[in-house]
Design a protein around this motif. Structure first.
Motif, PDB file in Angstrom:
ATOM      1  N   ALA A   1     -12.352   4.371   1.257  1.00  0.00           N
ATOM      2  CA  ALA A   1     -13.452   5.241   0.838  1.00  0.00           C
ATOM      3  C   ALA A   1     -14.503   4.478   0.031  1.00  0.00           C
ATOM      4  CB  ALA A   1     -12.905   6.405   0.015  1.00  0.00           C
ATOM      5  N   MET A   2     -14.058   3.524  -0.776  1.00  0.00           N
ATOM      6  CA  MET A   2     -14.988   2.764  -1.617  1.00  0.00           C
ATOM      7  C   MET A   2     -15.730   1.679  -0.849  1.00  0.00           C
ATOM      8  SD  MET A   2     -12.752   2.084  -5.072  1.00  0.00           S
ATOM      9  CE  MET A   2     -11.888   3.412  -5.901  1.00  0.00           C
ATOM     10  N   ALA A   3     -14.991   0.968  -0.002  1.00  0.00           N
ATOM     11  CA  ALA A   3     -15.570  -0.204   0.680  1.00  0.00           C
ATOM     12  C   ALA A   3     -14.846  -0.413   1.998  1.00  0.00           C
ATOM     13  CB  ALA A   3     -15.450  -1.438  -0.212  1.00  0.00           C
ATOM     14  N   GLY A   4     -15.169   0.435   2.959  1.00  0.00           N
ATOM     15  CA  GLY A   4     -14.472   0.384   4.233  1.00  0.00           C
ATOM     16  C   GLY A   4     -14.555  -0.959   4.924  1.00  0.00           C
TER      17      GLY A   4
ATOM     18  N   VAL B   1     -10.434   0.503  12.342  1.00  0.00           N
ATOM     19  CA  VAL B   1      -9.750   1.662  11.753  1.00  0.00           C
ATOM     20  C   VAL B   1      -8.974   1.196  10.529  1.00  0.00           C
ATOM     21  CG1 VAL B   1      -8.069   3.503  12.126  1.00  0.00           C
ATOM     22  CG2 VAL B   1      -9.553   2.763  14.010  1.00  0.00           C
ATOM     23  N   ALA B   2      -9.416   1.618   9.346  1.00  0.00           N
ATOM     24  CA  ALA B   2      -8.738   1.225   8.107  1.00  0.00           C
ATOM     25  C   ALA B   2      -7.305   1.734   8.112  1.00  0.00           C
ATOM     26  CB  ALA B   2      -9.482   1.781   6.905  1.00  0.00           C
ATOM     27  N   THR B   3      -6.397   0.916   7.590  1.00  0.00           N
ATOM     28  CA  THR B   3      -4.985   1.307   7.610  1.00  0.00           C
ATOM     29  C   THR B   3      -4.231   0.614   6.489  1.00  0.00           C
ATOM     30  OG1 THR B   3      -3.048   1.534   9.040  1.00  0.00           O
ATOM     31  CG2 THR B   3      -4.334  -0.487   9.296  1.00  0.00           C
ATOM     32  N   VAL B   4      -2.902   0.701   6.552  1.00  0.00           N
ATOM     33  CA  VAL B   4      -2.010   0.211   5.511  1.00  0.00           C
ATOM     34  C   VAL B   4      -0.782  -0.362   6.200  1.00  0.00           C
ATOM     35  CG1 VAL B   4      -0.922   2.480   5.317  1.00  0.00           C
ATOM     36  CG2 VAL B   4      -0.804   0.915   3.373  1.00  0.00           C
ATOM     37  N   HIS B   5      -0.065  -1.248   5.524  1.00  0.00           N
ATOM     38  CA  HIS B   5       1.126  -1.854   6.148  1.00  0.00           C
ATOM     39  C   HIS B   5       2.380  -1.339   5.455  1.00  0.00           C
ATOM     40  CE1 HIS B   5       3.987  -4.910   7.557  1.00  0.00           C
ATOM     41  NE2 HIS B   5       3.109  -5.175   8.514  1.00  0.00           N
ATOM     42  N   HIS B   6       3.203  -0.616   6.231  1.00  0.00           N
ATOM     43  CA  HIS B   6       4.517  -0.172   5.750  1.00  0.00           C
ATOM     44  C   HIS B   6       5.393   0.100   6.962  1.00  0.00           C
ATOM     45  CE1 HIS B   6       3.485   3.975   6.802  1.00  0.00           C
ATOM     46  NE2 HIS B   6       2.421   3.931   6.024  1.00  0.00           N
ATOM     47  N   GLY B   7       6.617   0.538   6.730  1.00  0.00           N
ATOM     48  CA  GLY B   7       7.580   0.668   7.809  1.00  0.00           C
ATOM     49  C   GLY B   7       7.560   1.987   8.540  1.00  0.00           C
ATOM     50  N   ARG B   8       6.659   2.895   8.180  1.00  0.00           N
ATOM     51  CA  ARG B   8       6.696   4.234   8.754  1.00  0.00           C
ATOM     52  C   ARG B   8       5.650   4.389   9.866  1.00  0.00           C
ATOM     53  NH1 ARG B   8       6.316   8.608   4.268  1.00  0.00           N
ATOM     54  NH2 ARG B   8       7.646   7.122   3.151  1.00  0.00           N
TER      55      ARG B   8
ATOM     56  N   ILE C   1      -6.750   1.304  -9.270  1.00  0.00           N
ATOM     57  CA  ILE C   1      -6.174   0.135  -8.600  1.00  0.00           C
ATOM     58  C   ILE C   1      -7.101  -0.326  -7.483  1.00  0.00           C
ATOM     59  CG2 ILE C   1      -4.212  -0.716  -7.256  1.00  0.00           C
ATOM     60  CD1 ILE C   1      -2.523   1.488  -8.664  1.00  0.00           C
ATOM     61  N   ALA C   2      -7.577   0.634  -6.690  1.00  0.00           N
ATOM     62  CA  ALA C   2      -8.485   0.308  -5.593  1.00  0.00           C
ATOM     63  C   ALA C   2      -9.762  -0.336  -6.123  1.00  0.00           C
ATOM     64  CB  ALA C   2      -8.811   1.565  -4.800  1.00  0.00           C
ATOM     65  N   ALA C   3     -10.274   0.167  -7.231  1.00  0.00           N
ATOM     66  CA  ALA C   3     -11.507  -0.389  -7.794  1.00  0.00           C
ATOM     67  C   ALA C   3     -11.315  -1.845  -8.205  1.00  0.00           C
ATOM     68  CB  ALA C   3     -11.947   0.454  -8.992  1.00  0.00           C
TER      69      ALA C   3
END
Length: 839
Positions: free
Chosen positions: A551-554, A563-570, A518-520
């Protein structure tokens, strides 16, 4: 200082010594003045709830009852609290039950006066409501309360060397009677409709909060007769400053408010003939928000509503919309614009001003561009006040707290009664939330409130349920117009929307379990210049892909300060603000060109004004998928390059057979499990998308939703696939019915008499079905991944329910323990240190 015989509030010096005391009589008259001052904004609600216009005598009697709200402070135990060392601390509300129920007290002058008042005015329920001003009905007044619940308070009323508490209550009654003699004149009883009494209860709480403001109603002198002019002026000033008094709406047209002409449905939505609950169905990004705001403005001009609560499905959506609402209000009212508050816990925002929480529940506000007085931001300072704001933008959870038996629910429901309640992105995927919404709408309308529902993907059966109409057959549902306007008692009518149409190429891929793949795909598209949005059904699934992208394309990964991150409620509150701002900056309407990848969960799929060139999304029910597709090519842009055609990649299991999910086999990534349990809906959705390589929005919205979600369509899908599918469909329907029943059991029924209302012992509410989340105060801050120390974290209920022990300890700058579990908090959010992949 000379101590008053009976006090209501004390002011102490730094050493705890009493330096000033406010007499009980003065405080009660202060609150009565506040009650009288707030009534004009809620007279329509009181009229609707009563079934008749309240008379001058009704108002006088209600004001008297509001004044008597704190009569229990005369009891001996409460008065002993002059000495700060006295223990145990004795309260003042439940104790009143003994005064009107105990055989040794009902013959006192005070007991007799109160009981005579109940008989002559028909006011026992109203009296119990006034005594519930701290946020919940009192168990001592429950209809089935055993005598030991109230008789235990008897000693607090016994005459002793320190005085006669019941005589002090009588002195208060005599003062109040002299102030409002009309209340005691012969006349018909007060309206006794249950909703009228519940509405009164909430308004007494509001009056108590207003009348207890010691900046306007000081503890120190003046007291007695000298205070009367002060309290009347202070009450009038307070309700105006806090946005609790009626406010005129300047004249103007749609262009004035929004800077562009109205589409057909936007203008039509403001008409007065849509009923108490109206519904706008139109595609995502079509201008439903503007239509809702225009309807509110026109309803204000007609005198139908005053306030506005705009309820959205997610925190991020509320944060983003808040600024847009402020802009519109500023265009309409100019320098006199009331500030819209952001009704999201953890944020302190009113208008363009930001607050900072201080010790002792104080808040320090920056000036903001409008330099509004602090009182105008009063409702923003506590979550339990949010719905009292004239204009508020928040999450649906805040509105639903008015429909659950939790502390301050009656206050929330009462103050909301003057407002247009707008609920955005209504859909049918959650039977529990829909059940709570139904209960809220029922009460809101019964007390004169008005509501507007917005949806891009509402099915015909859900529409009928919310609008109390006959459910349509599949054949009828598919041919209903879209976009459309409808309302309670008003069938859907075709509405002219924007002329914009979006063709979307659909691809299904068996990659849902393959995060690197999926990331690729996402990285390859980003390198070709695409803004790629990846929406996953679970937090773990989102984190896995976000890690792989980094990891593939920071350089292409969604990041905060590198700082790479993700969006969620936690995430902790300190970091949620940064995440929401970063999403708007990098994927909002004003985003620049260039490739990037944003990975998140359902927090990204609804109401957000973000724009992606390519969407990669986990399989979900059709209404949810269409919400996600709404983030794709949301705005007209000429820099999409190779992605000028909208494309969505729908991720399914590698093995196409969803029958493996029927018995729980392979129930991962939110499919067939706790996120989207209805496997037949998933199968119907996937089969539709596999047959249609291209869909057109909005023309296909209605057909796609009905063919994937309508009962008749699902029955056909199950029958075609065999007995196991039929059995699972029946089980899923049973589960949905059970969730709906759970909502009915959990929700407040304000058609019951007040003394039959029972509330939860705790103050937490389940606005979403499941285990209760835990809010943890950390003994020492963690080092937040984006530079802000983290002092509190919320642990989801499913993650915390097996924890034994409640001791919290910090392990290192990223870890802490709770009971026998260790948790990690970093750039990917909160997780258990030893937790496996729950997807």
């Amino acid at each position: 200082m000379r101590e008053p015989v009976t006090w209501a509030k004390l002011e102490r010096d730094g050493e705890g010594r009493v330096v000033a005391a406010l007499p009980l009589i003065d405080h009660c008259l202060d609150v009565a003045a506040a009650f009288a001052a707030i009534l004009p904004a809620w007279m329509d609600a009181l009229t609707a709830a009563a079934g008749r216009v309240p008379t001058a005598q009704d108002i006088a009697r209600l004001t008297v009852l509001a004044a008597l709200h704190d009569l229990g402070k005369a009891n001996r135990g409460f008065q002993a609290r002059r000495d700060a060392r006295v223990r145990p601390i004795v309260g003042h509300t439940g104790a009143v039950a003994a005064l009107v129920k105990h055989s040794a007290l009902i013959g006192t002058a005070a007991g007799t006066a109160l009981r005579d008042m109940f008989v002559a005015w028909g006011s026992y329920q109203h009296f119990a409501a006034a005594l519930a001003h701290h946020g919940r009905p009192l168990e001592e007044f429950y209809a089935e309360a055993p005598s030991d619940r109230w008789s235990r308070h008897y000693p607090q009323w016994v005459t002793g060397d320190d005085g006669d508490p019941a005589a002090e209550v009588m002195r208060l009654i005599e003062v109040v009677r002299a102030r409002w003699p009309l209340a005691w004149e012969e006349g018909p009883p007060l309206p006794d409709a249950a909703r009228f009494v519940a509405l009164f209860a909430g308004l007494v709480t509001l009056a108590d909060w207003v009348g207890s403001d010691t900046t306007r109603f000081p503890v120190a002198a003046p007291h007695g007769a000298e205070r009367e002019a002060l309290r009347v002026a202070a009450a009038a000033d307070a309700v105006v400053a806090r946005g609790l008094a009626p406010l005129e709406t300047p004249p103007g047209d749609f262009l004035d408010a929004f800077g562009n002409p109205a589409y057909g449905f936007q203008a039509a939505a403001a008409a007065p003939d849509w009923g108490a609950v109206a519904l706008i169905e139109a595609e995502t990004g079509s201008g439903k928000t503007e239509a809702a705001l225009w309807r509110w403005l026109e309803m204000r001009r007609r005198g139908e509503v005053d306030g506005l609560f705009f309820a959205l499905p997610t925190r991020a959506a509320a944060v983003q919309l808040h600024a847009r609402v402020n802009t519109v209000i500023g265009r309409v009212w100019g320098d006199d614009a009331p500030p819209a508050i952001l009704a999201v816990p953890g944020y302190l925002r009113a208008g363009d001003a930001t607050g900072q929480a201080l010790p002792g529940f104080a808040v320090r506000w920056d000036a903001g561009d409008d330099a509004a007085p602090p009182d105008a931001r009063w409702a923003a300072e506590r979550a339990n006040r949010f719905l009292a704001a004239r204009v508020a933008v928040g999450t649906i959870d805040q509105a639903l707290l008015a429909a659950l038996p939790v502390k301050h629910a009656l206050f929330r429901a009462s103050v909301l009664a003057r407002s247009l309640l707008v609920v955005d992105e209504v859909h049918a995927s959650d039977a529990y939330m829909t059940g709570l919404l139904e209960r809220l709408l029922t009460h809101h309308v019964a007390v004169g409130g008005r509501a507007l529902l917005l949806s891009a993907t509402l099915g015909g059966e859900a529409r009928a349920r919310l609008l109390k109409a006959r459910p349509p057959s599949l054949e009828e549902a598919v041919v209903q117009p879209y976009p459309a306007l409808s309302g309670q008692g008003v069938a859907p009518r075709a509405a002219a929307g924007s002329a914009r149409s979006k063709r979307v190429t659909v691809e299904t891929a068996g990659l849902i379990a393959d995060a690197p793949a999926i990331a690729a795909r996402a990285v390859a598209a980003a390198r070709a210049g695409a803004a790629v949005l990846v929406v996953r059904n679970t937090v773990d699934g989102a984190v896995a892909v976000a890690r792989a992208v980094a990891a593939m394309a920071g350089e292409l990964a969604f990041a905060i300060d590198g700082v790479a991150t993700v969006h969620h409620g936690r995430f902790a509150a300190e970091d949620r603000k940064r995440l929401d701002e970063a999403v708007s900056d990098t994927f909002g309407k004003g985003r620049g060109a260039g490739g990037r990848v944003l990975v998140g969960t359902q927090t990204l799929e609804q109401s957000l004004d973000i724009d992606a060139d390519l969407l990669i999304a986990d399989l979900a029910p059709m209404d949810v998928l269409l919400q996600r597709i709404g983030r794709l090519h949301r705005h007209d842009r000429d820099d999409r390059g190779a992605f000028s055609e909208a494309r969505v990649v729908v991720l399914r299991p590698a093995v196409r057979d969803l029958g493996l999910l029927l018995e729980g086999k392979g129930a991962r990534h939110g499919l067939g499990g706790y996120v989207y349990p209805n496997v037949t809906q998933l199968e119907a959705t996937l089969a539709l998308l596999e047959r249609e390589a291209c869909i057109t929005i909005p023309q296909d919205n209605r057909r796609l939703v009905e063919q994937a979600l309508h009962r008749e369509a699902l029955k056909t899908v199950a029958r075609e696939r065999g007995a196991a599918w039929v059995n699972r469909l029946n089980a899923d329907r049973g589960g949905e019915s059970a969730k709906g029943d759970s909502a009915k059991i959990a929700a407040l029924d304000l058609s019951l008499r007040f003394t039959h209302l029972t509330f939860r012992e705790d103050e937490d509410a389940l606005t979403r079905l499941g285990a209760r989340d835990l809010l943890i105060d950390l003994p020492a801050p963690l080092a937040g991944p984006f530079g802000s120390p983290v002092t509190q974290v919320t642990i989801p209920g499913w993650m915390s329910h097996r924890i034994s022990g409640d001791a919290v300890a910090r392990v290192d700058e990223r870890r802490f323990t709770l009971g026998d579990w260790t948790f990690v908090y970093d750039q990917w959010g909160l997780r258990r240190d030893d937790a496996g992949d729950r997807t």
